[in-house]
Design a protein around this motif. Structure first.
Motif, short mmCIF file in Angstrom:
data_model
loop_
_atom_site.label_atom_id
_atom_site.label_comp_id
_atom_site.label_asym_id
_atom_site.label_seq_id
_atom_site.Cartn_x
_atom_site.Cartn_y
_atom_site.Cartn_z
N ARG A 308 0.82 -1.21 0.00
CA ARG A 308 0.00 0.00 0.00
C ARG A 308 0.86 1.27 0.00
O ARG A 308 0.33 2.38 0.13
CB ARG A 308 -0.96 0.02 1.19
N ASP A 309 2.18 1.11 -0.19
CA ASP A 309 3.10 2.25 -0.21
C ASP A 309 2.91 3.12 1.04
O ASP A 309 2.61 4.31 0.96
CB ASP A 309 2.93 3.09 -1.47
N LEU A 310 3.14 2.51 2.18
CA LEU A 310 2.97 3.22 3.44
C LEU A 310 4.03 4.29 3.62
O LEU A 310 5.19 4.13 3.22
CB LEU A 310 3.03 2.23 4.61
N SER A 311 3.65 5.37 4.24
CA SER A 311 4.59 6.43 4.60
C SER A 311 5.42 5.98 5.79
O SER A 311 5.17 4.94 6.41
CB SER A 311 3.83 7.70 4.96
N ALA A 312 6.43 6.78 6.13
CA ALA A 312 7.07 6.60 7.43
C ALA A 312 6.02 6.83 8.50
O ALA A 312 5.06 7.58 8.31
CB ALA A 312 8.23 7.58 7.59
#
Length: 376
Positions: A308-312
């Motif tokens: 899901r292309d998680l952020s930091a």
């Protein structure tokens, strides 16, 4: 740089630092569908602000008790945390490649033309041409502006007049560095920066090295495989600083003398967060891991948000918060990773880690939506 994309060499010259950029080599799997969720905690959107798009690795500064942020076109502004009221607005005069650093009054950004621009409450104060491209947000602290180039060299300027005070670079440099924000943060009277796989404590007045410690031990058959550059954001908890070495490891260092407390080999391209008990991060597949801060032992992992292309992440009370590429903000229990709440910012990717001032949590999306939430 999007998570999960392969790393490739953008340029190569012997004995010269090389940019590494993201180059896709195979399709990324579809994001894991979100499970139905009955909210376990309360939270709501409290205000929203609009900017132009954000196409650079922007970090929101929180010094001074307000949010300081920017967009790709060069607009820099400060917003009141409780209401979103615009406190001031300025213009860097060019498109941006890095920002924002702020001490609550002065704000610093870097343009795509390699100019450092410092503003005083929104009014441009001075500019200085830089020798190398910059993607790491400048740091403004102690009446100085610290800038880290993609070669991980660090330069200090006087915040009032732009006078160059000192510059620090490693002899010979590292064979490869990332076109991705690195590590640069204050700890007491020490400036802590990442140079290659090393966390380095620097005297901010003179630019001399006080200590340095390797967070990762690069291995591989070529320079790309051995790339283990430290990437931001790093996490500072008390006297401990924890950081990620690109696709290599996560580790924690005692900042008083630069003593390595622990390091664990694990892939991943985004920075980490931490609290008194745990260090949190995501790997290249968006698997979330919590390590015990004292020992580095794995406390829990979660595969609910793969691809899901998680952020930091950010730690907010009992929750761990991530943004994703579809604009969702995910709140999970910091103790076991169980989902607690899901809020929408829109349909565009969340840019950078969520940040907090008081009870207000702020996220920015790629199309310039600035959205404030208040979890309860």
């Amino acid at each position: 740089m999007p998570i999960g994309q392969r790393v490739c060499m953008a340029a190569a010259v012997a004995a010269v630092a090389v940019l590494v950029a993201a180059c896709g080599s195979s399709p990324r799997p579809d994001p894991t569908p979100l499970e139905p969720l009955k909210p376990q905690i309360a939270g709501k959107e409290v205000w929203r602000h609009a900017l132009s798009n954000v196409r650079f690795p922007m970090r929101v500064a929180t010094a001074g008790g307000h949010f300081t942020l920017a967009d790709s076109d060069g607009t820099v502004l400060a917003l009141a945390a409780d209401t979103g009221r615009e406190l001031w607005r300025g213009d860097a005069g060019a498109k941006l490649s890095a920002g924002v650093g702020s001490d609550g009054r002065y704000a610093a950004v870097v343009t795509v033309d390699n100019e450092l621009v410092v503003l005083d409450a929104g009014k441009p104060l001075w500019r200085s041409r830089l020798a190398a491209r910059v993607v790491t947000p400048p740091l403004v602290a102690g009446e100085r502006v610290f800038v880290q180039g993609i070669d991980r060299a660090v330069t200090a300027f006087d915040v009032l007049d732009g006078r160059k005070i000192w510059a620090l670079s490693r002899p010979g440099g590292d064979p490869l560095t990332l076109s991705q924000p690195g590590v640069m943060l204050p700890w007491k009277d020490t400036l802590v920066v990442g140079q290659g796989p090393r966390l380095v404590g620097v005297d901010p007045l003179r630019g001399s090295i006080r200590w340095e410690t390797a967070v990762a031990s690069p291995r591989g058959t070529n320079e790309v495989e051995r790339l283990a550059d430290l990437v931001g954001p790093a996490a500072r908890i008390g006297d401990t600083i924890c950081s990620r070495a690109f696709q290599a490891a996560v580790g924690c260092v005692a900042a008083e003398r630069g003593v390595l407390q622990w390091t664990k080999p694990i892939g991943g391209t985004e920075g980490v967060a931490a609290d008194d008990d745990y260090v949190f991060g995501v790997d290249a597949s968006d698997r979330i891991t919590a390590w015990k801060r004292a020992s580095g032992e794995t406390a829990w992992t979660s595969e609910r948000f793969l691809y899901r292309d998680l952020s930091a992440p950010a730690v907010v009370g009992r929750t761990l918060v991530f943004g994703d590429k579809e604009g969702w903000l995910h709140f999970v229990d910091r103790a076991d990773g169980q989902p607690l709440l899901r809020l929408s910012t829109g349909s565009k990717p969340v840019v950078g880690a969520p940040v907090r001032v008081g009870s207000t949590l702020l996220v920015v999306t790629a199309n310039g939506n600035v959205v404030a939430f208040r979890p309860e």
